[in-house]
Every structure is written in structure tokens, then in C-alpha cells.
Scaffold this active site. Sequence first.
Site, PDB file in Angstrom:
ATOM      1  CG  MET A  11      -1.992  -1.091   1.176  1.00  0.00           C
ATOM      2  SD  MET A  11      -3.325  -0.756   0.008  1.00  0.00           S
ATOM      3  CE  MET A  11      -4.264   0.475   0.923  1.00  0.00           C
ATOM      4  CG  ASP A  30      10.099   0.094   4.288  1.00  0.00           C
ATOM      5  OD1 ASP A  30       8.873   0.119   4.529  1.00  0.00           O
ATOM      6  OD2 ASP A  30      10.769  -0.951   4.249  1.00  0.00           O
ATOM      7  N   GLY A 123      -6.641  -1.622  -1.864  1.00  0.00           N
ATOM      8  CA  GLY A 123      -5.746  -2.752  -2.093  1.00  0.00           C
ATOM      9  C   GLY A 123      -4.677  -2.461  -3.126  1.00  0.00           C
ATOM     10  CE  LYS A 189     -10.215   0.066   4.794  1.00  0.00           C
ATOM     11  NZ  LYS A 189      -9.618  -1.114   5.386  1.00  0.00           N
ATOM     12  CD  GLU A 196     -12.925  -6.518   2.586  1.00  0.00           C
ATOM     13  OE1 GLU A 196     -12.043  -7.279   3.024  1.00  0.00           O
ATOM     14  OE2 GLU A 196     -12.709  -5.318   2.300  1.00  0.00           O
TER      15      GLU A 196
END
Length: 326
Positions: A11, A30, A123, A189, A196
Amino acid sequence: MKLAMIGLGKMGSNMTRRLMRGGHEVVVSDLDADTVKTLAGEGAVASRSIEDAVAKLEPPRVAWVMVPAGRATESVVDTLGRILDDGDIVVDGGNSYYKDDIRHAETLRTRGIRFVDCGTSGGVWGIDRGYCLMIGGDRDAVEHVAPAFRTLAPGRGDIDRTPGRGKAGGTAEEGWLHCGPVGAGHFVKMVHNGIEYGVMQAYAEGFDILRNAETENRPESQRFDLNLADVAEVWRRGSVIGSWLLDLAAAALLESPKLEDYEGWVEDSGEGRWTVEAAVEQAVSAEVITSALFTRFRSRRDHTFAERVLSAMRYKFGGHAEKSGD
């Protein structure tokens, strides 16, 4: 605008790319130096650490966090709380628990740091389709980050407008929404992901029934050898149950009619559990979502074709690989 993206998984990396396509300058951070190097080669600004990423920003600085919920998010938010200053903004775009958002906001507020929670859906396809964004936080902080939200969101596109929506105003039909104060974005969410679970479970059970229509315990005249890929495809055309999840199921079944590549071990990422917890706290009946959650637990002991369908859809929309029960 200029911001830092901390966490460059599936993502975070693709969101960075979409932001850069939209003209934003993104400083990337990261633990994997190779991922940082790859995105730097595509135009991002590399950093050696979170501290280095923040140092490359200008006030009011915006640090967008895209790391796994839980311990990883706690660590990053704690670090940012120590190095950011008054007026800076932390955006948590991961799948954090909304109660954690409220706690983080209260802690950061003591230093004048603003906190925004951003539930993000889309996604691995979001880089091109855009991301549905559900946002919580103080209005001034949300408005400051709005240029990034507009770029990440899909926009109105070619979807027919809801009758009367033109008079309603707002940003919802652009694909992003300021839902309310801190925590509201991840709360919306969370429920989104609970829904979902239920929708995916209904598809999975339906395809399992279709697959077993030729079983020997049915009278011979009532046995049907059905092409599930074709059934999924015809349902995509004008059916009232058409959806993106059905699109993904159709693709998976066409690639592998028996879904042999999927064991049927179905993970749950947390939001389904939290949705059920919220239903209990609010005394709201949520039988379908609860059943879908418990079915995922059972899938880790005994697999059916329905679980293969669930697993295939999760892989298609989010790149979620199966985890072995071992």
C-alpha cells in the site's frame, strides 16, 4: 504538497507512486533500504531513517504512516511524537483500531502535534483505481492534507451520480470523506471491512453450493456440472449482485476453476473482530458479520471450497497470501 511516507509495503509504495504522479513530493522511509532505493529511482526523496525523513520536510510537516496496526504503528507514532513539533501532522493510513487513534491523538496533542486517522481501501489496485479514504481528525489538519487526499482518491470518474447528490455537496462522491473527529475515519473503515467479511462470505457460500450441485447425493436428474467462471461472468453483466468482489472472484475462477492454488486458510486482519466488538458494545445485532468472522476462524482447521473462494478474493484485491496452519 510535500510529505513523508513511512512504511513502503504494497500500500505505502503504491500510494507514494500515485502521489508523485499527482505532482506531490514524497520523502520515503522504510526498514528495507532496497525499497527506499527503488522508489527514489522513481522520483521519491530517499531517507535513512524516520528522523532523516522528518528533517527533509518543511513546517508544518506531514508524516503519513503506512505500517501494520499494533506494535509497528505504536513504535512509529512514538518516534514521531518525539521528533515532530507544534503544528506538525501525523496521518495514520493503516488499519489501526479507532480507540488507539484517540489515545495517540491525546498523547500527541500535549506537544501540539495534530493527528489524522485515514481508513484506506483499494488494495493493490488503488495505484490506478484510486483509494477510498475515510478520514477522522480536526478540520484544520484535514484541510491541510486535503491536496494529498484528492490525489489518492479516485475522483468522481464515470460512476452515475446518486440522484440529488449534486445538491448535497461535499467530497464523498470524489472518493474521500472527513467523517468526523479523531477515530471516526478508522471507525467507518472498520465497519466497511466488517461488511466486506459478510459480502465475501455470501459469495463464497453461493459458489460452494453451485460447485456441489453435481454431488452424488442429489437425484441424477438434478445434478448440474456448472462452469463457475462462466456463472460469475454472467452475474457481472446486469445482475443485482454485481460488485468488484464478484469481478475478482470471476477472474480467480477463470484462472483456476477449482482454485487448486488456494488451501482455504483464511486470515482476518482485525477489523472484523473490532466490528463485532463494537456491535456488542452498542447492543446492535450483527449476525452476518459475526458468522463470517467465526467462519474464518473455522477455516484454519477444516477447509471447504467456500474458503478457497474467500482466499482467492483476498489475494486478488489485496495481495494477501495464505498463511499455513502450520
